[in-house]
Each structure stands twice: as C-alpha cells, then as structure tokens.
Write a protein that holds these residues in place. Structure first.
Motif, PDB file in Angstrom:
ATOM      1  N   ARG A  34       0.620  -1.003  -0.050  1.00  0.00           N
ATOM      2  CA  ARG A  34      -0.395   0.020   0.063  1.00  0.00           C
ATOM      3  C   ARG A  34       0.851   0.758  -0.213  1.00  0.00           C
ATOM      4  NH1 ARG A  34      -2.565   1.174   4.869  1.00  0.00           N
ATOM      5  NH2 ARG A  34      -1.406  -0.471   6.175  1.00  0.00           N
ATOM      6  N   LEU A  35       1.891   1.244  -0.291  1.00  0.00           N
ATOM      7  CA  LEU A  35       2.516   2.091   0.072  1.00  0.00           C
ATOM      8  C   LEU A  35       2.414   2.917  -1.335  1.00  0.00           C
ATOM      9  CD1 LEU A  35       5.509   3.303   1.126  1.00  0.00           C
ATOM     10  CD2 LEU A  35       7.158   2.066   0.217  1.00  0.00           C
ATOM     11  N   THR A  36       2.920   4.042  -1.564  1.00  0.00           N
ATOM     12  CA  THR A  36       2.764   5.163  -2.536  1.00  0.00           C
ATOM     13  C   THR A  36       3.399   5.768  -2.800  1.00  0.00           C
ATOM     14  OG1 THR A  36       1.068   6.728  -1.038  1.00  0.00           O
ATOM     15  CG2 THR A  36       0.103   5.532  -2.047  1.00  0.00           C
ATOM     16  N   ALA A  37       3.946   6.989  -1.329  1.00  0.00           N
ATOM     17  CA  ALA A  37       5.068   7.335  -1.827  1.00  0.00           C
ATOM     18  C   ALA A  37       6.453   7.254  -0.612  1.00  0.00           C
ATOM     19  CB  ALA A  37       4.814   9.147  -1.704  1.00  0.00           C
ATOM     20  N   ILE A  38       7.834   7.991  -1.086  1.00  0.00           N
ATOM     21  CA  ILE A  38       8.351   8.430   0.168  1.00  0.00           C
ATOM     22  C   ILE A  38       8.931   9.747   0.768  1.00  0.00           C
ATOM     23  CG2 ILE A  38      10.927   7.503   0.802  1.00  0.00           C
ATOM     24  CD1 ILE A  38      10.299   4.881  -0.258  1.00  0.00           C
ATOM     25  N   ASP A  39       8.881  10.086   1.286  1.00  0.00           N
ATOM     26  CA  ASP A  39       9.792  11.833   1.483  1.00  0.00           C
ATOM     27  C   ASP A  39      10.839  11.524   1.978  1.00  0.00           C
ATOM     28  OD1 ASP A  39       6.879  12.568   0.858  1.00  0.00           O
ATOM     29  OD2 ASP A  39       6.428  13.576   2.631  1.00  0.00           O
TER      30      ASP A  39
END
Ligand SMILES: [Zn+2]
Length: 120
Positions: A25-30
């Motif tokens: 479910r990972l969508t983005a990494i900051d």
C-alpha cells in the motif's frame, strides 16, 4: 552510480520496518537530503526509476526529495548562517567556520500509504 545503492538501501530499510501487505500500500517516500550529503536529486530520481523498473511491486511509489540548506555555526560571534556557493564564511563577522549543524542529512522523513479498503 552510488544513488542506485542508496535507493536500494531505502527500500531495504522500509522492508525491515514494514510487512509486505503494508508495503503493497506504499504510495510515496519523502526523503530529506542535505546539500552536503553528496546526493544529486536528479540522479536520485533516475536511480529511483531504475530500481522501480526492476521491482514491479514498487511501480506505484513516488519519491519526494526535500533539499536542506547547509547551516553552519560561527565560532567567533555565535551566529548561525546558511552556506551559499560552498563559502564557509560567517555572514556577520567573516570568520571561516566548518561547524556544520545541518546539511549532511540523508533520511526518510515520512512514508505514505494508501488507505486500506474495507478493512482488508
Ligand atoms: Zn561570525
């Protein structure tokens, strides 16, 4: 290209922290990157794309890079100043300083997940 190994390390540390169903479910990494971290954001994005292509489970994940300026403390007058053009000289009293207090960071600041649907 050392950015590729950095990206692999980022995914590896996420894999250590989160379970496979969570990572699905990972969508983005900051990412927070200091200007002294020796990382070129454009190369980082390219490396991220390359790793994503070889790992389809991350195809939908985006990378956001926040660049942090270099901050240095002056040993003479105590002021904190931002380094521009790699000029490590106090903006107040012109004393040279290498007391870096910010700018070497390379860290995952936040990860975003898709909402779970129907509690599945
Ligand atoms: Zn100073």
């Amino acid at each position: 290209m050392h950015e590729v190994s950095l990206v692999r390390n980022i995914f590896r540390s996420l894999e250590d922290t989160f379970s496979p169903p969570e990572l699905a479910r990972l969508t983005a990494i900051d990412l927070t990157v200091g200007k002294l971290a020796n990382v070129e954001p454009v190369l980082m994005q390219n490396a991220f794309d390359a790793v994503r292509q070889s790992q389809p489970e991350y195809a939908g994940v985006t990378l956001n890079i926040e660049l942090l300026p270099i901050l240095v403390d002056c040993p003479n007058c105590g002021s904190r100043f931002e380094v521009a053009q790699y000029r490590f000289v106090c903006s107040e009293c012109q004393t040279p300083s290498n007391q870096v207090v910010q700018g070497t960071e390379l860290l995952i600041r936040r990860v975003h997940f898709r909402e779970e649907e129907g509690g599945a």
